[in-house]
Design a protein around this motif. Structure first.
Motif, PDB file in Angstrom:
ATOM      1  N   LEU A 176     -64.112  54.077   6.495  1.00 40.96           N
ATOM      2  CA  LEU A 176     -63.162  55.177   6.646  1.00 40.96           C
ATOM      3  C   LEU A 176     -63.778  56.305   7.463  1.00 40.96           C
ATOM      4  CD1 LEU A 176     -61.509  55.220   3.108  1.00 40.96           C
ATOM      5  CD2 LEU A 176     -60.522  54.389   5.238  1.00 40.96           C
ATOM      6  N   GLY A 177     -65.097  56.551   7.263  1.00 39.92           N
ATOM      7  CA  GLY A 177     -65.791  57.579   8.048  1.00 39.92           C
ATOM      8  C   GLY A 177     -65.734  57.236   9.530  1.00 39.92           C
ATOM      9  N   ALA A 178     -66.000  55.956   9.847  1.00 40.38           N
ATOM     10  CA  ALA A 178     -65.967  55.538  11.257  1.00 40.38           C
ATOM     11  C   ALA A 178     -64.558  55.666  11.809  1.00 40.38           C
ATOM     12  CB  ALA A 178     -66.437  54.086  11.359  1.00 40.38           C
ATOM     13  N   ALA A 179     -63.554  55.368  10.988  1.00 39.73           N
ATOM     14  CA  ALA A 179     -62.166  55.469  11.461  1.00 39.73           C
ATOM     15  C   ALA A 179     -61.821  56.915  11.795  1.00 39.73           C
ATOM     16  CB  ALA A 179     -61.232  54.918  10.382  1.00 39.73           C
ATOM     17  N   ILE A 180     -62.299  57.853  10.947  1.00 46.15           N
ATOM     18  CA  ILE A 180     -62.019  59.282  11.214  1.00 46.15           C
ATOM     19  C   ILE A 180     -62.647  59.693  12.546  1.00 46.15           C
ATOM     20  CG2 ILE A 180     -62.608  61.631  10.471  1.00 46.15           C
ATOM     21  CD1 ILE A 180     -62.148  60.661   7.602  1.00 46.15           C
ATOM     22  N   VAL A 196     -57.700  54.265  18.901  1.00 49.19           N
ATOM     23  CA  VAL A 196     -56.680  54.017  17.855  1.00 49.19           C
ATOM     24  C   VAL A 196     -56.815  52.579  17.352  1.00 49.19           C
ATOM     25  CG1 VAL A 196     -54.207  53.769  17.396  1.00 49.19           C
ATOM     26  CG2 VAL A 196     -55.029  55.754  18.658  1.00 49.19           C
ATOM     27  N   GLU A 197     -57.033  51.650  18.319  1.00 44.61           N
ATOM     28  CA  GLU A 197     -57.189  50.228  17.900  1.00 44.61           C
ATOM     29  C   GLU A 197     -58.408  50.051  16.986  1.00 44.61           C
ATOM     30  OE1 GLU A 197     -57.371  47.957  21.462  1.00 44.61           O
ATOM     31  OE2 GLU A 197     -55.234  48.265  21.831  1.00 44.61           O
ATOM     32  N   ASN A 198     -59.519  50.710  17.378  1.00 47.39           N
ATOM     33  CA  ASN A 198     -60.738  50.616  16.535  1.00 47.39           C
ATOM     34  C   ASN A 198     -60.480  51.173  15.144  1.00 47.39           C
ATOM     35  OD1 ASN A 198     -62.200  49.481  18.509  1.00 47.39           O
ATOM     36  ND2 ASN A 198     -63.270  51.357  19.147  1.00 47.39           N
ATOM     37  N   ALA A 199     -59.852  52.384  15.136  1.00 50.00           N
ATOM     38  CA  ALA A 199     -59.576  53.013  13.833  1.00 50.00           C
ATOM     39  C   ALA A 199     -58.672  52.106  13.013  1.00 50.00           C
ATOM     40  CB  ALA A 199     -58.906  54.375  14.040  1.00 50.00           C
ATOM     41  N   HIS A 200     -57.711  51.492  13.664  1.00 53.74           N
ATOM     42  CA  HIS A 200     -56.785  50.604  12.965  1.00 53.74           C
ATOM     43  C   HIS A 200     -57.529  49.445  12.312  1.00 53.74           C
ATOM     44  CE1 HIS A 200     -53.697  47.489  12.492  1.00 53.74           C
ATOM     45  NE2 HIS A 200     -52.876  48.506  12.294  1.00 53.74           N
ATOM     46  N   SER A 201     -58.434  48.838  13.092  1.00 53.36           N
ATOM     47  CA  SER A 201     -59.129  47.686  12.507  1.00 53.36           C
ATOM     48  C   SER A 201     -60.096  48.136  11.401  1.00 53.36           C
ATOM     49  CB  SER A 201     -59.815  46.855  13.598  1.00 53.36           C
ATOM     50  OG  SER A 201     -61.146  47.216  13.719  1.00 53.36           O
ATOM     51  N   GLN A 202     -60.718  49.339  11.534  1.00 53.93           N
ATOM     52  CA  GLN A 202     -61.623  49.810  10.471  1.00 53.93           C
ATOM     53  C   GLN A 202     -60.855  50.128   9.183  1.00 53.93           C
ATOM     54  OE1 GLN A 202     -63.236  52.751  12.980  1.00 53.93           O
ATOM     55  NE2 GLN A 202     -65.026  51.508  13.534  1.00 53.93           N
ATOM     56  N   VAL A 203     -59.692  50.763   9.338  1.00 57.30           N
ATOM     57  CA  VAL A 203     -58.896  51.057   8.139  1.00 57.30           C
ATOM     58  C   VAL A 203     -58.423  49.732   7.513  1.00 57.30           C
ATOM     59  CG1 VAL A 203     -56.748  52.099   7.272  1.00 57.30           C
ATOM     60  CG2 VAL A 203     -58.180  53.348   8.889  1.00 57.30           C
ATOM     61  N   GLY A 204     -58.055  48.784   8.374  1.00 59.13           N
ATOM     62  CA  GLY A 204     -57.626  47.464   7.873  1.00 59.13           C
ATOM     63  C   GLY A 204     -58.726  46.802   7.063  1.00 59.13           C
ATOM     64  N   GLU A 205     -59.944  46.872   7.594  1.00 52.82           N
ATOM     65  CA  GLU A 205     -61.081  46.270   6.869  1.00 52.82           C
ATOM     66  C   GLU A 205     -61.328  46.968   5.531  1.00 52.82           C
ATOM     67  OE1 GLU A 205     -65.393  45.351   8.107  1.00 52.82           O
ATOM     68  OE2 GLU A 205     -64.254  45.452   9.998  1.00 52.82           O
TER      69      GLU A 205
END
Ligand SMILES: Nc1ncnc2c1ncn2[C@@H]1O[C@H](COP(=O)(O)OP(=O)(O)OP(=O)(O)O)[C@@H](O)[C@H]1O
Ligand SMILES: [Mg+2]
Length: 362
Positions: A176-180, A196-205
């Motif tokens: 979540l920190g990386a997504a922020i 946005v794509e990176n944040a999306h995949s990090q939140v998904g994980e």
């Protein structure tokens, strides 16, 4: 009266003639007799454990039978001591009973039975006392061990919480920190789509990991859909997480189980499958749920792994590990049965059965 088998009596008598006669008469009752001539001889090397009783004359050459009794009472409050006395010593004999002698007999004995009856009664009572002490000691040791295990279980639970806290921090927190950070970059970067794509995949994980953690912590399926589905889901989850083939089957009886029994069975399956993964080196495990005619709900976990030598259940309390012991302990508390069969090289079969609240309802 208990068996007379193996009784050993220490006879203390300084008079040769009556010593010999008494020894022979007592021995006729299948009792082993050691004869000593003085109280000093006994006191020099006091070995009460070698005998079941002392029969002693009061008047001996040196120290008296009453002196000997006092010495014995310093070592043991209950060890049987019977004194023999001549008529002239009757006062001393009565005093000796006050000091803790089990009984006294007048010499010469009318017949040997006069001595044998109180002697065997005293020995029987003493053996019962020793037996009870032994049982109490074993009971205390067992309770101590149980209390120790209880605190170990609390520690194990705390360790599990700590593992989950670390997992939360290291995986979900990091993701979540990386997504922020990625979302921060969106406003400052030309290439916003990539962030946005990176944040999306990090939140998904993070969502995936949260689900897995929640399942490990406490299965929501268990509470909402029941044991059968929860176990099925657990098999699927553990099979894919640890890359092992876990086959689930059931006879589909829909039965109502008390909540504590459901939790016990669910946790037992989780522990048994964890054992397969950690210890068995198995290529396959099967989990079967069945309803037994004796109104038992039974879950069996079987693996084709390397197996092990199962120690007798009474010894589990002494094992370092907790998994199998805690299944047995919780199972006993709920009136259930935990069975475990394993042989080196032949895999392991474990089953947990609990009584049903109500009959099957197919
Ligand atoms: N399915 C199995 N195959 C082979 N060995 C097993 C299996 N299950 C248990 N064992 C053996 O029995 C021992 C005791 O198991 P138990 O679950 O009580 O302890 P553990 O798994 O070693 O530790 P803990 O469960 O306390 O984390 C294990 O250490 C292992 O040697
Ligand atoms: Mg274990």
């Amino acid at each position: 009266m208990r068996e007379k088998y193996g009784i050993r009596v220490l006879l203390v008598e300084d008079d040769q003639e009556s010593g010999q006669a008494l020894k022979a008469a007592i021995e006729l009752n299948d009792i082993d007799v050691t004869w000593m001539l003085s109280a000093e001889e006994v006191m020099d090397n006091m070995e009460l454990a070698k005998y079941d009783a002392i029969v002693s004359d009061i008047r001996l050459g040196g120290a008296s039978g009453v002196d000997l009794l006092s010495m014995v009472r310093k070592e043991s409050r209950d060890f049987p001591v019977i004194l023999l006395t001549a008529y002239s010593d009757i006062e001393a004999a009565i005093e000796a009973v006050k000091l803790g002698a089990n009984d006294y007999m007048m010499k010469p004995l009318d017949d040997i039975e006069t001595l044998m009856i109180p002697l065997l009664r005293a020995i029987d009572h003493y053996r019962t006392l020793l037996h009870n002490h032994e049982l109490q000691k074993k009971n205390r040791e067992y309770m101590d061990k149980l209390m120790h295990l209880g605190s170990q279980l609390v520690l194990a639970e705390e360790q599990e919480r700590r593992k989950l806290a670390l997992d939360l921090h290291d995986s979900i927190g990091q993701l979540l920190g990386a997504a922020i950070m990625q979302l921060d970059l969106v406003s400052r970067s030309e290439d916003w789509k990539k962030h946005v794509e990176n944040a999306h995949s990090q939140v998904g994980e993070a969502v995936e990991r949260t689900r897995a953690l929640a399942l490990e912590l406490s299965s929501p399926v268990l509470y909402h859909c029941g044991l059968m589905q929860a176990v099925q889901e657990l098999c699927g989850h553990m099979g894919s997480s640890y890359d092992i083939d876990i086959i689930f089957s059931s006879d589909n009886s829909k039965v109502e189980l008390p909540e504590d029994s459901s939790i016990l069975l669910y946790r037992s399956v989780r522990e048994l499958l964890m054992n397969v993964i950690k210890h068995a080196d198995a290529s396959q495990a099967t989990v079967n749920i069945s309803f037994e005619p004796e109104q038992q709900y039974k879950i069996t976990v079987e693996d084709d792994g390397k197996g092990f030598e199962v120690r007798p259940k009474e010894e589990w309390v002494h094992m370092q590990s907790l998994g199998l012991f805690s299944i047995m302990d919780r199972c006993n508390a709920l009136g259930g049965v935990f069975q475990l069969e394993s042989k080196v090289g032949e895999g392991t079969v474990a089953s947990v059965s609990v009584p049903l609240l109500s009959g099957p309802n197919n």
